[in-house]
Design a protein around this motif. Structure first.
Motif: not given
Length: 93
Positions: A31-50
């Motif tokens: 439920g932590d907004a910062a953690l959710i944002s960070h997790a989305l960033g991690v997933v985006a990097r795993s998929e290729g940020m570009s």
């Protein structure tokens, strides 16, 4: 003899959609907004940020900034990223 370590990057271990979903579910359960944002960033990097940025209609730099540790993405950005990742947000009781 000192212990040799290397940086840990969660993105390296997200290989399947099931792993991505489980990772994001854990972040949302916290439920932590910062953690959710960070997790989305991690997933985006795993998929290729570009590629995620392109699919979301955002610049790569803006996506990195929004999903950075101190980033505060707009909800519209979160929705674009989720859709770009081929996922959808659902609500359950």
């Amino acid at each position: 003899m000192p212990l040799e370590t290397s940086p840990y990057d969660s993105a390296e271990f997200l290989k399947t959609k099931d792993q991505v979903v489980a990772y994001l579910e854990a972040a949302f359960e916290d439920g932590d907004a910062a953690l959710i944002s960070h997790a989305l960033g991690v997933v985006a990097r795993s998929e290729g940020m570009s590629e995620v940025a392109k699919q979301a209609g955002l610049s790569r730099a803006n996506l990195y900034k929004a999903l950075a540790e101190n980033g505060n993405p707009e909800f519209a950005t979160v929705l674009k990223v989720v859709q770009a990742l081929g996922l959808k947000l659902t609500i359950a009781a």
